[in-house]
Design a protein around this motif. Structure first.
Motif, PDB file in Angstrom:
ATOM      1  N   GLN A 109      21.456   2.933  14.316  1.00  0.00           N
ATOM      2  CA  GLN A 109      22.514   3.297  13.378  1.00  0.00           C
ATOM      3  C   GLN A 109      22.057   4.354  12.368  1.00  0.00           C
ATOM      4  O   GLN A 109      22.805   4.720  11.471  1.00  0.00           O
ATOM      5  CB  GLN A 109      22.980   2.050  12.613  1.00  0.00           C
ATOM      6  CG  GLN A 109      23.817   1.094  13.432  1.00  0.00           C
ATOM      7  CD  GLN A 109      25.303   1.400  13.335  1.00  0.00           C
ATOM      8  OE1 GLN A 109      25.706   2.466  12.878  1.00  0.00           O
ATOM      9  NE2 GLN A 109      26.130   0.474  13.760  1.00  0.00           N
ATOM     10  N   SER A 110      20.824   4.839  12.528  1.00  0.00           N
ATOM     11  CA  SER A 110      20.264   5.889  11.653  1.00  0.00           C
ATOM     12  C   SER A 110      20.184   5.448  10.199  1.00  0.00           C
ATOM     13  O   SER A 110      20.446   6.232   9.284  1.00  0.00           O
ATOM     14  CB  SER A 110      21.086   7.184  11.772  1.00  0.00           C
ATOM     15  OG  SER A 110      21.040   7.700  13.082  1.00  0.00           O
ATOM     16  N   VAL A 111      19.833   4.190   9.984  1.00  0.00           N
ATOM     17  CA  VAL A 111      19.604   3.682   8.631  1.00  0.00           C
ATOM     18  C   VAL A 111      18.134   3.928   8.283  1.00  0.00           C
ATOM     19  O   VAL A 111      17.251   3.353   8.924  1.00  0.00           O
ATOM     20  CB  VAL A 111      19.938   2.187   8.524  1.00  0.00           C
ATOM     21  CG1 VAL A 111      19.554   1.646   7.151  1.00  0.00           C
ATOM     22  CG2 VAL A 111      21.421   1.958   8.794  1.00  0.00           C
ATOM     23  N   PRO A 112      17.836   4.757   7.282  1.00  0.00           N
ATOM     24  CA  PRO A 112      16.443   5.124   7.023  1.00  0.00           C
ATOM     25  C   PRO A 112      15.685   4.186   6.081  1.00  0.00           C
ATOM     26  O   PRO A 112      14.464   4.248   6.011  1.00  0.00           O
ATOM     27  CB  PRO A 112      16.564   6.512   6.399  1.00  0.00           C
ATOM     28  CG  PRO A 112      17.881   6.474   5.681  1.00  0.00           C
ATOM     29  CD  PRO A 112      18.775   5.570   6.492  1.00  0.00           C
ATOM     30  N   LEU A 159      23.684  11.768   5.569  1.00  0.00           N
ATOM     31  CA  LEU A 159      22.527  12.487   6.097  1.00  0.00           C
ATOM     32  C   LEU A 159      21.761  11.541   7.017  1.00  0.00           C
ATOM     33  O   LEU A 159      21.267  10.504   6.578  1.00  0.00           O
ATOM     34  CB  LEU A 159      21.640  12.961   4.949  1.00  0.00           C
ATOM     35  CG  LEU A 159      22.346  13.797   3.868  1.00  0.00           C
ATOM     36  CD1 LEU A 159      21.412  14.097   2.717  1.00  0.00           C
ATOM     37  CD2 LEU A 159      22.900  15.083   4.463  1.00  0.00           C
ATOM     38  N   THR A 160      21.680  11.885   8.295  1.00  0.00           N
ATOM     39  CA  THR A 160      21.071  10.982   9.269  1.00  0.00           C
ATOM     40  C   THR A 160      19.838  11.566   9.960  1.00  0.00           C
ATOM     41  O   THR A 160      19.025  10.825  10.493  1.00  0.00           O
ATOM     42  CB  THR A 160      22.088  10.589  10.347  1.00  0.00           C
ATOM     43  OG1 THR A 160      22.603  11.777  10.971  1.00  0.00           O
ATOM     44  CG2 THR A 160      23.252   9.810   9.736  1.00  0.00           C
ATOM     45  N   LYS A 161      19.684  12.865   9.952  1.00  0.00           N
ATOM     46  CA  LYS A 161      18.563  13.483  10.669  1.00  0.00           C
ATOM     47  C   LYS A 161      17.404  13.752   9.712  1.00  0.00           C
ATOM     48  O   LYS A 161      17.020  14.885   9.450  1.00  0.00           O
ATOM     49  CB  LYS A 161      19.028  14.770  11.353  1.00  0.00           C
ATOM     50  CG  LYS A 161      20.086  14.526  12.418  1.00  0.00           C
ATOM     51  CD  LYS A 161      20.538  15.821  13.072  1.00  0.00           C
ATOM     52  CE  LYS A 161      21.594  15.548  14.132  1.00  0.00           C
ATOM     53  NZ  LYS A 161      22.071  16.801  14.792  1.00  0.00           N
ATOM     54  N   LEU A 162      16.862  12.669   9.191  1.00  0.00           N
ATOM     55  CA  LEU A 162      15.767  12.776   8.238  1.00  0.00           C
ATOM     56  C   LEU A 162      14.428  12.555   8.940  1.00  0.00           C
ATOM     57  O   LEU A 162      14.339  11.792   9.898  1.00  0.00           O
ATOM     58  CB  LEU A 162      15.921  11.736   7.130  1.00  0.00           C
ATOM     59  CG  LEU A 162      17.243  11.741   6.349  1.00  0.00           C
ATOM     60  CD1 LEU A 162      17.231  10.633   5.308  1.00  0.00           C
ATOM     61  CD2 LEU A 162      17.479  13.091   5.681  1.00  0.00           C
TER      62      LEU A 162
END
Length: 298
Positions: free
Chosen positions: A134-137, A279-282
């Motif tokens: 889920q792209s949770v950083p 912002l997901t592509k970190l």
């Protein structure tokens, strides 16, 4: 729109130039040939990059219909990016909670990342894997005892989040009131971080407190957010340097700019057509110097 401007750099304690192109900082100095590029006069202003802060309320304010007013208050305090934490109690409701939060923030005019706060006792490999997908950083665990931390299958959690370097932070549950027990929990967590070399951070700043450049690097938000260097979004605030501080003890920005677009001048706001995004592509830790890789506090 292309333009150049001067800003005050607090870290260097001097003025330096910026070249803004299509909402981003293209170079941290003026171009050699500035022909055809507009020069902004910042002589009467102090210019600072927008700040990042932890947030727990934005989604509910948008759900209640007063989200824009809430964001305006954040912007007046200099916050142009949010780390929005979502409380989730059970793995079975995780996907729905994240989808609901994203829906509520769909009209948010400033950028954000999602974090989750959940009970360590209920964490599982599958839940960790789902959060990675889920792209949770950032994951905030709350623990009720030091034993709970020691008993958790951290190696399996590390494998479930691979290859991402998600930030994991553990803190005492609100049920833990004794200072001695809190100290044991923090000590146990520091031991786990030391053993597994997790991407973590001690004493994460509370909502309404700016995130430091070091923490921004750990989360992967640097250099895109919270700074004005090459590759950053042009999020900045301009404060009048001629204003009477005695007459205006609470300084608020005269001009607010998001991605190169002016959204506030004086008392006039222009947020209606401004669109923020998740912002997901970190890439966490990418810009950390080697000597700070295993440093977990400023």
């Amino acid at each position: 729109m292309k333009y150049i401007m001067n800003i005050w750099d607090e870290t260097m304690n001097k003025s330096r130039g910026l070249w803004i192109d299509r909402g981003k900082v293209r170079y941290a100095e003026f171009p050699a040939n500035p022909a055809g590029i507009f020069k902004m006069n910042t002589k009467e202003f102090n210019v600072f990059p927008g700040k990042i802060t932890l947030d727990t309320q934005a989604a509910e304010h948008f759900s209640a219909g007063n989200g824009i007013s809430y964001v305006k208050r954040q912007l007046l305090h200099g916050f142009t990016t949010l780390i929005h934490a979502v409380n989730i109690e059970y793995e079975s409701e995780s996907d729905d909670c994240l989808e609901d939060t994203r829906h509520k923030l769909s009209s948010c005019p400033i950028d954000y990342i999602l974090a989750v706060t959940l009970p360590l006792a209920r964490m599982s490999e599958s839940w960790m894997r789902s959060l990675r997908q889920q792209s949770v950083p950032i994951i905030f665990f709350y623990a009720e005892s030091a034993y709970e931390i020691a008993a958790a299958p951290w190696q399996r959690f590390a494998e479930a989040m691979f290859p991402k370097r998600m930030m994991v932070i553990c803190k005492p549950s609100e049920k833990v009131t004794e200072l001695k027990e809190k100290a044991k929990i923090y000590a146990s967590w520091k031991h786990i971080v030391d053993v597994f070399k997790f991407n973590s951070y001690y004493n994460f700043p509370a909502p309404g407190t700016p995130v430091s450049p070091f923490l921004a690097k750990r989360t992967g938000l640097f250099p895109k957010k919270g700074s004005l260097v090459m590759g950053s979004d042009a999020d900045y605030l301009m404060y009048s340097s001629t204003a009477d501080q005695a007459a205006h003890p609470l300084k608020v920005p005269d001009i607010i700019v998001l991605k190169g677009k002016v959204v506030k001048t004086g008392a006039k706001w222009k947020l209606s057509n401004t669109k923020g995004k998740e912002l997901t592509k970190l890439i966490p830790e990418k810009f950390l110097p080697i000597q700070e890789i295993y440093k977990y506090e400023d």
